[in-house]
Design a protein around this motif. Structure first.
Motif, PDB file in Angstrom:
ATOM      1  N   GLY A   1     -23.960 -19.107  -2.423  1.00 56.02           N
ATOM      2  CA  GLY A   1     -22.615 -18.699  -2.053  1.00 56.02           C
ATOM      3  C   GLY A   1     -22.443 -18.342  -0.597  1.00 56.02           C
ATOM      4  O   GLY A   1     -21.316 -18.217  -0.106  1.00 56.02           O
ATOM      5  N   ARG A   2     -23.540 -18.151   0.101  1.00 53.21           N
ATOM      6  CA  ARG A   2     -23.430 -17.866   1.536  1.00 53.21           C
ATOM      7  C   ARG A   2     -23.012 -19.145   2.252  1.00 53.21           C
ATOM      8  O   ARG A   2     -23.491 -20.228   1.939  1.00 53.21           O
ATOM      9  N   GLY A   3     -22.137 -19.004   3.218  1.00 51.37           N
ATOM     10  CA  GLY A   3     -21.585 -20.177   3.881  1.00 51.37           C
ATOM     11  C   GLY A   3     -20.336 -20.698   3.207  1.00 51.37           C
ATOM     12  O   GLY A   3     -19.775 -21.712   3.646  1.00 51.37           O
ATOM     13  N   ALA A   4     -19.854 -20.032   2.141  1.00 50.48           N
ATOM     14  CA  ALA A   4     -18.640 -20.472   1.467  1.00 50.48           C
ATOM     15  C   ALA A   4     -17.463 -20.429   2.429  1.00 50.48           C
ATOM     16  O   ALA A   4     -17.263 -19.447   3.145  1.00 50.48           O
TER      17      ALA A   4
ATOM     18  N   ARG B   1     -16.618 -28.741   2.518  1.00 46.05           N
ATOM     19  CA  ARG B   1     -16.073 -27.581   1.810  1.00 46.05           C
ATOM     20  C   ARG B   1     -17.123 -27.016   0.858  1.00 46.05           C
ATOM     21  O   ARG B   1     -17.738 -27.746   0.078  1.00 46.05           O
ATOM     22  N   TYR B   2     -17.312 -25.691   0.930  1.00 46.20           N
ATOM     23  CA  TYR B   2     -18.193 -24.981   0.017  1.00 46.20           C
ATOM     24  C   TYR B   2     -17.352 -23.959  -0.745  1.00 46.20           C
ATOM     25  O   TYR B   2     -16.823 -23.026  -0.147  1.00 46.20           O
ATOM     26  N   ASP B   3     -17.220 -24.164  -2.044  1.00 45.86           N
ATOM     27  CA  ASP B   3     -16.391 -23.276  -2.858  1.00 45.86           C
ATOM     28  C   ASP B   3     -17.150 -22.018  -3.279  1.00 45.86           C
ATOM     29  O   ASP B   3     -18.373 -22.036  -3.441  1.00 45.86           O
ATOM     30  N   ARG B   4     -16.369 -20.962  -3.450  1.00 46.18           N
ATOM     31  CA  ARG B   4     -16.899 -19.771  -4.115  1.00 46.18           C
ATOM     32  C   ARG B   4     -15.779 -19.140  -4.931  1.00 46.18           C
ATOM     33  O   ARG B   4     -14.691 -18.878  -4.420  1.00 46.18           O
ATOM     34  N   ARG B   5     -16.059 -18.931  -6.195  1.00 42.43           N
ATOM     35  CA  ARG B   5     -15.151 -18.193  -7.069  1.00 42.43           C
ATOM     36  C   ARG B   5     -15.911 -16.985  -7.606  1.00 42.43           C
ATOM     37  O   ARG B   5     -17.047 -17.111  -8.063  1.00 42.43           O
ATOM     38  N   TYR B   6     -15.256 -15.846  -7.521  1.00 46.70           N
ATOM     39  CA  TYR B   6     -15.940 -14.634  -7.986  1.00 46.70           C
ATOM     40  C   TYR B   6     -14.896 -13.624  -8.447  1.00 46.70           C
ATOM     41  O   TYR B   6     -13.714 -13.719  -8.115  1.00 46.70           O
TER      42      TYR B   6
END
Length: 798
Positions: free
Chosen positions: A668-671, A700-705
Motif C-alpha cells: 500500500g505504500r506508494g498508493a 495508478r496504485y489503488d488503496r482502499r481502507y
C-alpha cells in the motif's frame, strides 16, 4: 416608617447591594433564601444620609442561589417594598447564565410616567419593564437615558443642574411602578448617556457633571468604581468580563476636530481599560457601551474615529478581538451586526433600544438587520462549555423574538491536572546520567513502590500508538540486591507499571501485563505502553457538532476511560479546529481506536502519553495524555532546536551512529489513488471521493481502507482519504539510526519523541555523506546493548 424606594445591584457570587430611600434615621437589610423571609440574615444597621439614603450590602451568600430581601426602616420591616436577586455562579468557573440589555425610556413615551413626578412625559411606565422582569435574567444592564430630564438645559420643568434636581430625577424614575418592580427584583447594572447625565449630546463641559457623578454614587447600587469622578467600572460572571464605559464624563465636545486630542473616554478611563484587559484572566469580554460603535453620527463613535482606531489596536494587541462582543444603545432601534460591518475590531455588535423612546429608524450598518421603535431589548444566553463559550444574542419586540445571532469564543483552557486535581508541573529538565534506572510504580497513583535492579530488554515508543516489550529482571533471594516481597508487589500484573528513567526523566512506562518466574533467578515481564490501556476501554454515546477536535472531542473520548481509570492527566487545549463526530456505545469501539481515527484525518491532532515527576520529591510519576496539533518541538533549522550547536547524529562522531535508509513501496505504500470506506455493504457502504495524485510517468496504485467503523459522514471519509494519500503517495522513506544512548545527542536531553532533529551520516549508501532534518516518530532503547534507535521521518520523503 415605610421604605420610599429601593433597588438591588452589584451582585457577585457571595454578595449583593441594596440602596434605599427611607423615612427613618437608620435601616437594616434582611436577606433570606425563601420568599417568606423566615430566618433571615441581617445586615446593618446603617444610618441614613440627610436625604434619607442608605446603602446596605449583604455578604457571605452562596453562589448561584436565589435570595429575597426587605429593608427594616426605623425598626419596622417593610414587607411591601421587597425584592429578590440571584447571586452569580462561582468566579472563574464555566457557567451558563442569561442577562438582558436595553436603554432609552422617556422621550415622547408610549406609556408616560405616573404619579407626582416633575415631568411624566419625560419618563416611562411601559409594560416592557414587566416583560423583562418576568424573563427573570441574572441581571439587567441599562445602557443609559434612564430619563430625559436633560438637566442643565433648563427645560422640562427643571431649572439648573443642581444636586436636588439630580436626586429628584432618581426619585421620579423609581416612582414608576413597572420600573421600580423590575429594579427591585432583578439586579440592575446602570450606565448613563447624555439625557440622564446632562443636556442632549452632553460632554465634560456639562454644568451638572460633578452633581451627576455624586448622585450616581449616592443612589445607584453599583460595583466599585475605578475613578473618583467618572463611573466606568467592571464586573465578572463566571469567566466573562463585563466592562461598562462612561462615554460622557470626560468627553471632548463633538464639535472639536477628530484627532489625537479628541476623546470620548478620557485618558484615565483608557489607561484603566488597558490595565484591566492586560491583567484579566477572563475567557471572554462583553463591552457595554452607551453610544453607537458603528454609526457615523457625530454624537456616536463616528465623531471619534481616531480614538476608536486606537482602542481597536489595543484590543488586538492584547488578544481580545476574537473573544468579545459589544452592546450599545442610544439609537432607538434594535440591530445586530455579526462583525461584517465592524471596521474597528470585527467583533459582533448589538444595538439594544429602545425601551420606550420615539424617533428610532430601520437604517444602519447592521448586517442581520435593524428595526426602529419601542418595546425593544436584547437577551443574551451565555453557555460556557469549558473549551468554548457560546453566546446567543436575541433581539425582542415585546415577548416576540426578532432576530438572533449565535457565535462562539474559544476559551482559555485550564492547565492540565493530575488525578487529584493538582496542576501538572512543567516538564522536568533532563540531567545527563550514565545509566538507565528502573522503577516499579502503582499504575493508578504513580507512587513509586520500589527501585528495581537493572532490567534488560528493549523498550520503545511510537506517536499515537502503543508498543509491547519483553523485559527480564533479576530477583536474587539474598545479598544486597535482594528485594524480597517488594519485588513482587512492584511488578504485580494489572496494577503496576515499570518506568525507565533516562537522564533523570521518566521516558518510558509499561503496564505489567504478564509475569513469568520460577526456578531461575530472573522474572520475565510482558509490558505494554500506557497507550495500550485505552484499547481496553470503550467509547460511550456522543454527538458533537462543530466542536473543537482536541478540547472537546479528544478530551471527551479520553473521559470515557477516566472513570475507574489509571489516573491520566489530560493536556488537551483547544485548537480552534471544529469537527463533527457521532459515536454510539453499541459499536463497541475502543477509546484507542477512536483517537487513532481522529488523528488519522487530514490535519488531525497527534497524541501520546508522556511521563514526568509530579513534584520535586520525585516519589510519584505523572501520566500525561497530551493531544496537540503537533507533539514535540518543530524546527526549520537545526540551531533552533539544540542550543549547544548544530544538532546531528554523525556516524563519524562520539555517538558511533549506524544508519539504514528504508525506501518502501510495498503493501500500500506508494498508493496514489485512495478510497476511504466505512462499514456497510454494496451501495449502502459510505465511501469518500477518490483522493488522487497520479504523477507523470507513474502507474495508478489503488488503496482502499477503512479508517474506522460506522463513519457515516462522507466529509469525514474525504478527510481520511486525503490524509492517507499524503502519507502514502511517495512511498515510505524512514531513516533508522542506531547510536550510543549515552553520547550526544541524548534521549531526554537533546531530543524527545516528536522533535525535529538533524543528521550528518556517511556510509556505502552515501559515500559522500548525507545531511538532513527529520522528525522522531518513534524510538527504541536496547538496554543491554546501550543503544538507542530513533526512527526518523523526513518531510517530503514520505
Amino acid at each position: 416608617m415605610a421604605v420610599i424606594n429601593a433597588w438591588v445591584g452589584a451582585t457577585t457570587p457571595s454578595s449583593a447591594r441594596v440602596v434605599a430611600k427611607i423615612g427613618g434615621a437608620s435601616a437594616r437589610l434582611a436577606v433570606a433564601d425563601n420568599p417568606q423571609l423566615s430566618g433571615p440574615a441581617w445586615y446593618g444597621p446603617v444610618s441614613a444620609s440627610a436625604e434619607g439614603i442608605v446603602s446596605l450590602t449583604a455578604t457571605g451568600l452562596a453562589p448561584n442561589r436565589r435570595y429575597w430581601w426587605a429593608v427594616e426602616d426605623a425598626g419596622v420591616l417593610d414587607t411591601v417594598t421587597t425584592g429578590r436577586f440571584r447571586t452569580h455562579p462561582p468566579l472563574g468557573e464555566p457557567a451558563t447564565f442569561d442577562f438582558i440589555t436595553g436603554g432609552d425610556a422617556g422621550i415622547t413615551p408610549e406609556v408616560p410616567g405616573v404619579g407626582a413626578a416633575v415631568n411624566t412625559s419625560r419618563l416611562s411606565n411601559h409594560p416592557v419593564f414587566d416583560t423583562i422582569r418576568l424573563r427573570d435574567p441574572l441581571f439587567f444592564a441599562h445602557l443609559g437615558d434612564l430619563h430625559y430630564y436633560d438637566l442643565g438645559s433648563n427645560n422640562h420643568g427643571f431649572t439648573g443642574a443642581t444636586l436636588a434636581n439630580y436626586r429628584r430625577a432618581y426619585d421620579d424614575v423609581l416612582l414608576q411602578p413597572r420600573q421600580h418592580e423590575l429594579y427591585r427584583n432583578v439586579s440592575t447594572f446602570l450606565l448613563w448617556d447624555d439625557h440622564d447625565f446632562g443636556p442632549n449630546d452632553s460632554d465634560s463641559t456639562a454644568p451638572g457633571r460633578a452633581n451627576a457623578q455624586r448622585v450616581y454614587r449616592e443612589r445607584v447600587p453599583h460595583y466599585p468604581l475605578a475613578d473618583d469622578e467618572a463611573i466606568f467600572h467592571s464586573f465578572e460572571v463566571g469567566r466573562v468580563l463585563f466592562v461598562g464605559s462612561d462615554s460622557r464624563s470626560d468627553r471632548t465636545p463633538n464639535s472639536y476636530p477628530d484627532g489625537a486630542d479628541k476623546t470620548m473616554l478620557g485618558s484615565a478611563q483608557r489607561a484603566w481599560l488597558e490595565q484591566l484587559l492586560t491583567r484579566s484572566e477572563a475567557s471572554a469580554l462583553c463591552w457595554l457601551m452607551p453610544v453607537q460603535w458603528l454609526s457615523g453620527a457625530v454624537d456616536s463613535w463616528g465623531g471619534f474615529r481616531y480614538e476608536q482606531g486606537q482602542l481597536a489596536q489595543m484590543l488586538g494587541d492584547l488578544g481580545w478581538l476574537s473573544k468579545m462582543w459589544m452592546v450599545v444603545a442610544d439609537k432607538h432601534s434594535l440591530g445586530i451586526d455579526t462583525g461584517a460591518n465592524n471596521l474597528w475590531g470585527g467583533f459582533p455588535n448589538f444595538l439594544t433600544a429602545s425601551l420606550d423612546a420615539g424617533g428610532g429608524d430601520s437604517t444602519g450598518p447592521y448586517d442581520l438587520g435593524i428595526t426602529g421603535g419601542r418595546n425593544r431589548y436584547t437577551r443574551f444566553v451565555v453557555d460556557d462549555q469549558g473549551d468554548q463559550i457560546i453566546v446567543q444574542g436575541t433581539g425582542y419586540i415585546g415577548t416576540s423574538p426578532w432576530r438572533s445571532h449565535t457565535f462562539s469564543i474559544l476559551a482559555n483552557t485550564p492547565p492540565p491536572t493530575d488525578g487529584g486535581g493538582q496542576p501538572v508541573p512543567p516538564q522536568t529538565p533532563a540531567t545527563i546520567a550514565d545509566r538507565v534506572s528502573w522503577l516499579g510504580c502503582d499504575l493508578v497513583t504513580g507512587q513509586i513502590i520500589a527501585d528495581l535492579p537493572d532490567i534488560t530488554g528493549t523498550v520503545s515508543r511510537v506517536l499515537g500508538a502503543y508498543t509491547s516489550s519483553s523485559l527480564s529482571m533479576p530477583v536474587p533471594v539474598s545479598g544486597p540486591a535482594a528485594l524480597g516481597d517488594i519485588a513482587w508487589q512492584a511488578t504485580q500484573p494489572g496494577t503496576t507499571m515499570i518506568v525507565a528513567v533516562v537522564n533523570g526523566v521518566p521516558e518510558w512506562g509499561g503496564i505489567v501485563m504478564t509475569r513469568r518466574g520460577g526456578t531461575d533467578g530472573t522474572v520475565d515481564l510482558g509490558c505494554v505502553t500506557l497507550e495500550g490501556y485505552l484499547d481496553r476501554r470503550y467509547v460511550g454515546d456522543h454527538d458533537w457538532v462543530q466542536r473543537d477536535e482536541v478540547s472537546v472531542i479528544a478530551a471527551g473520548l479520553i473521559a470515557d476511560a477516566q472513570v475507574d481509570g489509571i489516573g491520566l492527566a489530560v493536556d488537551a487545549p483547544a485548537t480552534g479546529v471544529l469537527r463533527d463526530r457521532s459515536y454510539v456505545a453499541t459499536d463497541d469501539a475502543t477509546v484507542y481506536s477512536r483517537l487513532r481515527e481522529l488523528s488519522g484525518v487530514e490535519g488531525g491532532p497527534e497524541w501520546t502519553i508522556d511521563l514526568d515527576w509530579t513534584d520535586s520529591t520525585r516519589t510519584r510519576v505523572a501520566k500525561i495524555l497530551r493531544v496537540r496539533p503537533r507533539i514535540g518541538a518543530a524546527s526549520s533549522t537545526p540551531g533552533a532546536l539544540f542550543s549547544a550547536g548544530a544538532p546531528s547524529w554523525s556516524s563519524t562522531g562520539a555517538s558511533d551512529a549506524r544508519y539504514t535508509l528504508v525506501e518502501d513501496y510495498s503493501d500500500g505504500r506508494g498508493a496514489n489513488y485512495v478510497l476511504a470506506t466505512s462499514s456497510g455493504e454494496g451501495d449502502a457502504r459510505p465511501q469518500s471521493q477518490p483522493a488522487a495524485d497520479i504523477r507523470p510517468g507513474w502507474a495508478r496504485y489503488d488503496r482502499r481502507y477503512s479508517p474506522g467503523s460506522s463513519i457515516t459522514d462522507t466529509a469525514v471519509l474525504d478527510e481520511h482519504a486525503a490524509a492517507e494519500l499524503a502519507l502514502r503517495v511517495g512511498g515510505a522513506a524512514t531513516w533508522q539510526i542506531d547510536s550510543r544512548w549515552d553520547a550526544y545527542p541524548r534521549l531526554g536531553v537533546d531530543w524527545r519523541l516528536g522533535d525535529d532533529v538533524a543528521w550528518e551520516l556517511h556510509g556505502h549508501r552515501h559515500p559522500n555523506g548525507v545531511t538532513g532534518i527529520g522528525r522522531v516518530i518513534g524510538w527504541e532503547l536496547d538496554i543491554r546493548a546501550g543503544r538507542v534507535k530513533p526512527i526518523l521521518w523526513e518531510p517530503g520523503g514520505n
